[in-house]
Design a protein around this motif. Sequence first.
Motif, PDB file in Angstrom:
ATOM      1  N   PRO A 196       0.709  -1.182  -0.015  1.00 33.81           N
ATOM      2  CA  PRO A 196      -0.013  -0.106  -0.091  1.00 33.81           C
ATOM      3  C   PRO A 196       0.679   1.411  -0.095  1.00 33.81           C
ATOM      4  N   VAL A 197       0.490   2.157  -0.802  1.00 36.28           N
ATOM      5  CA  VAL A 197       1.149   3.323  -1.001  1.00 36.28           C
ATOM      6  C   VAL A 197       0.282   4.775  -0.853  1.00 36.28           C
ATOM      7  N   LYS A 198       0.583   5.663   0.255  1.00 32.99           N
ATOM      8  CA  LYS A 198      -0.413   6.787   0.228  1.00 32.99           C
ATOM      9  C   LYS A 198       0.177   7.860  -0.645  1.00 32.99           C
ATOM     10  N   GLN A 199      -1.006   8.421  -1.037  1.00 38.28           N
ATOM     11  CA  GLN A 199      -0.803   9.437  -2.096  1.00 38.28           C
ATOM     12  C   GLN A 199      -1.399  10.808  -1.372  1.00 38.28           C
ATOM     13  N   LYS A 224      -5.315   9.568  -0.398  1.00 41.42           N
ATOM     14  CA  LYS A 224      -5.868   8.105  -0.810  1.00 41.42           C
ATOM     15  C   LYS A 224      -4.507   7.130  -0.650  1.00 41.42           C
ATOM     16  N   THR A 225      -4.801   5.904  -0.650  1.00 38.83           N
ATOM     17  CA  THR A 225      -4.205   4.916  -0.597  1.00 38.83           C
ATOM     18  C   THR A 225      -4.281   3.941  -1.794  1.00 38.83           C
ATOM     19  N   SER A 226      -3.091   3.606  -2.648  1.00 42.68           N
ATOM     20  CA  SER A 226      -3.006   2.770  -3.690  1.00 42.68           C
ATOM     21  C   SER A 226      -2.351   1.542  -3.392  1.00 42.68           C
ATOM     22  N   CYS A 227      -2.448   0.254  -4.079  1.00 43.47           N
ATOM     23  CA  CYS A 227      -1.732  -0.881  -3.935  1.00 43.47           C
ATOM     24  C   CYS A 227      -0.641  -1.158  -5.276  1.00 43.47           C
ATOM     25  N   ILE A 228       0.385  -1.344  -5.143  1.00 40.00           N
ATOM     26  CA  ILE A 228       1.364  -1.685  -5.933  1.00 40.00           C
ATOM     27  C   ILE A 228       1.751  -2.948  -5.888  1.00 40.00           C
ATOM     28  N   LYS A 229       1.617  -3.892  -6.710  1.00 39.30           N
ATOM     29  CA  LYS A 229       2.060  -5.320  -6.614  1.00 39.30           C
ATOM     30  C   LYS A 229       3.452  -5.378  -6.905  1.00 39.30           C
ATOM     31  N   VAL A 232      11.195  -0.503  -1.202  1.00 38.81           N
ATOM     32  CA  VAL A 232      11.553  -1.404  -2.238  1.00 38.81           C
ATOM     33  C   VAL A 232      12.039  -0.774  -3.575  1.00 38.81           C
ATOM     34  N   SER A 233      12.940  -1.585  -4.325  1.00 35.34           N
ATOM     35  CA  SER A 233      13.416  -0.761  -5.401  1.00 35.34           C
ATOM     36  C   SER A 233      13.575  -1.678  -6.383  1.00 35.34           C
ATOM     37  N   GLY A 234      13.276  -1.443  -7.722  1.00 38.22           N
ATOM     38  CA  GLY A 234      13.375  -2.590  -8.978  1.00 38.22           C
ATOM     39  C   GLY A 234      12.921  -1.920 -10.185  1.00 38.22           C
ATOM     40  N   GLU A 235      12.367  -2.670 -10.857  1.00 30.62           N
ATOM     41  CA  GLU A 235      11.776  -2.222 -12.209  1.00 30.62           C
ATOM     42  C   GLU A 235      10.437  -2.131 -12.317  1.00 30.62           C
ATOM     43  N   PHE A 236       9.804  -0.759 -12.490  1.00 28.82           N
ATOM     44  CA  PHE A 236       8.477  -0.662 -12.479  1.00 28.82           C
ATOM     45  C   PHE A 236       7.701  -0.692 -13.920  1.00 28.82           C
ATOM     46  N   TYR A 237       6.751  -1.215 -13.917  1.00 32.21           N
ATOM     47  CA  TYR A 237       5.895  -1.407 -14.967  1.00 32.21           C
ATOM     48  C   TYR A 237       4.396  -1.445 -14.769  1.00 32.21           C
ATOM     49  N   ASP A 274     -14.067  -8.492 -18.464  1.00 32.26           N
ATOM     50  CA  ASP A 274     -15.468  -7.966 -18.873  1.00 32.26           C
ATOM     51  C   ASP A 274     -15.849  -6.709 -18.476  1.00 32.26           C
ATOM     52  N   SER A 275     -15.247  -6.084 -17.327  1.00 35.60           N
ATOM     53  CA  SER A 275     -15.573  -4.854 -17.078  1.00 35.60           C
ATOM     54  C   SER A 275     -14.799  -3.700 -17.818  1.00 35.60           C
ATOM     55  N   GLY A 276     -13.856  -4.025 -18.798  1.00 34.57           N
ATOM     56  CA  GLY A 276     -12.957  -3.328 -19.505  1.00 34.57           C
ATOM     57  C   GLY A 276     -11.470  -3.301 -19.250  1.00 34.57           C
ATOM     58  N   LYS A 277     -10.809  -2.489 -19.899  1.00 35.74           N
ATOM     59  CA  LYS A 277      -9.433  -2.393 -19.558  1.00 35.74           C
ATOM     60  C   LYS A 277      -8.925  -2.138 -18.367  1.00 35.74           C
ATOM     61  N   ARG A 278      -8.022  -3.043 -17.894  1.00 35.86           N
ATOM     62  CA  ARG A 278      -7.512  -2.943 -16.389  1.00 35.86           C
ATOM     63  C   ARG A 278      -6.056  -2.798 -16.379  1.00 35.86           C
ATOM     64  N   LEU A 279      -5.725  -1.932 -15.488  1.00 34.97           N
ATOM     65  CA  LEU A 279      -4.122  -1.860 -15.202  1.00 34.97           C
ATOM     66  C   LEU A 279      -3.836  -2.120 -13.852  1.00 34.97           C
ATOM     67  N   GLN A 280      -2.448  -2.611 -13.751  1.00 40.78           N
ATOM     68  CA  GLN A 280      -1.997  -2.884 -12.568  1.00 40.78           C
ATOM     69  C   GLN A 280      -0.543  -2.540 -12.341  1.00 40.78           C
ATOM     70  N   PRO A 281      -0.308  -1.340 -11.549  1.00 35.46           N
ATOM     71  CA  PRO A 281       1.099  -1.040 -11.274  1.00 35.46           C
ATOM     72  C   PRO A 281       1.886  -2.200 -10.566  1.00 35.46           C
ATOM     73  N   THR A 282       3.197  -2.282 -11.084  1.00 33.48           N
ATOM     74  CA  THR A 282       3.902  -3.473 -10.547  1.00 33.48           C
ATOM     75  C   THR A 282       5.498  -3.231 -10.436  1.00 33.48           C
ATOM     76  N   ILE A 283       6.076  -3.602  -9.504  1.00 35.48           N
ATOM     77  CA  ILE A 283       7.391  -3.756  -9.282  1.00 35.48           C
ATOM     78  C   ILE A 283       8.210  -5.084  -9.402  1.00 35.48           C
ATOM     79  N   ILE A 284       9.000  -5.389 -10.084  1.00 34.41           N
ATOM     80  CA  ILE A 284       9.955  -6.469 -10.125  1.00 34.41           C
ATOM     81  C   ILE A 284      10.985  -5.977  -9.035  1.00 34.41           C
ATOM     82  N   VAL A 285      10.993  -6.661  -8.151  1.00 39.43           N
ATOM     83  CA  VAL A 285      11.665  -6.169  -6.898  1.00 39.43           C
ATOM     84  C   VAL A 285      13.267  -6.932  -7.261  1.00 39.43           C
TER      85      VAL A 285
END
Length: 106
Positions: A7-10, A17-22, A45-50, A57-68
């Motif tokens: 969880p990341v607070k912004q 608000k709080t968002s979750c990064i995988k 954490v540090s790593g590659e973000f994508y 079914d509900s449309g286009k989905r996006l998930q922020p992810t970090i390869i740690v």
Amino acid sequence: MGEFNLPVKQGYGENQKTSCIKCVLWGKVAEAYAPNIKKGDLLVVSGEFYVEEWVSDSGKRLQPTIIVNQIQLAKKSGDKQGQAAPTQPKATEPPVDFDNDLNIPF
């Protein structure tokens, strides 16, 4: 392989608000760090973000992810040893350089 949501607070005040990064761990990084991570730990954490993209079914989905490739556990301010200070978890292996050590399957 291991993964967790971080969880990341912004923002601030009423606009906060709080968002979750995988976060995804592979190979030696997963073996070294996964046993040391518990719910509620403060992590850096540090790593590659994508951004993962897919269509559901509900449309286009996006998930922020970090390869740690590196994790630091931070002590909570209420810990016996005082101020929050980043520390390295006890791991048998140093952090892995993904570009040189592992073949990521995507």
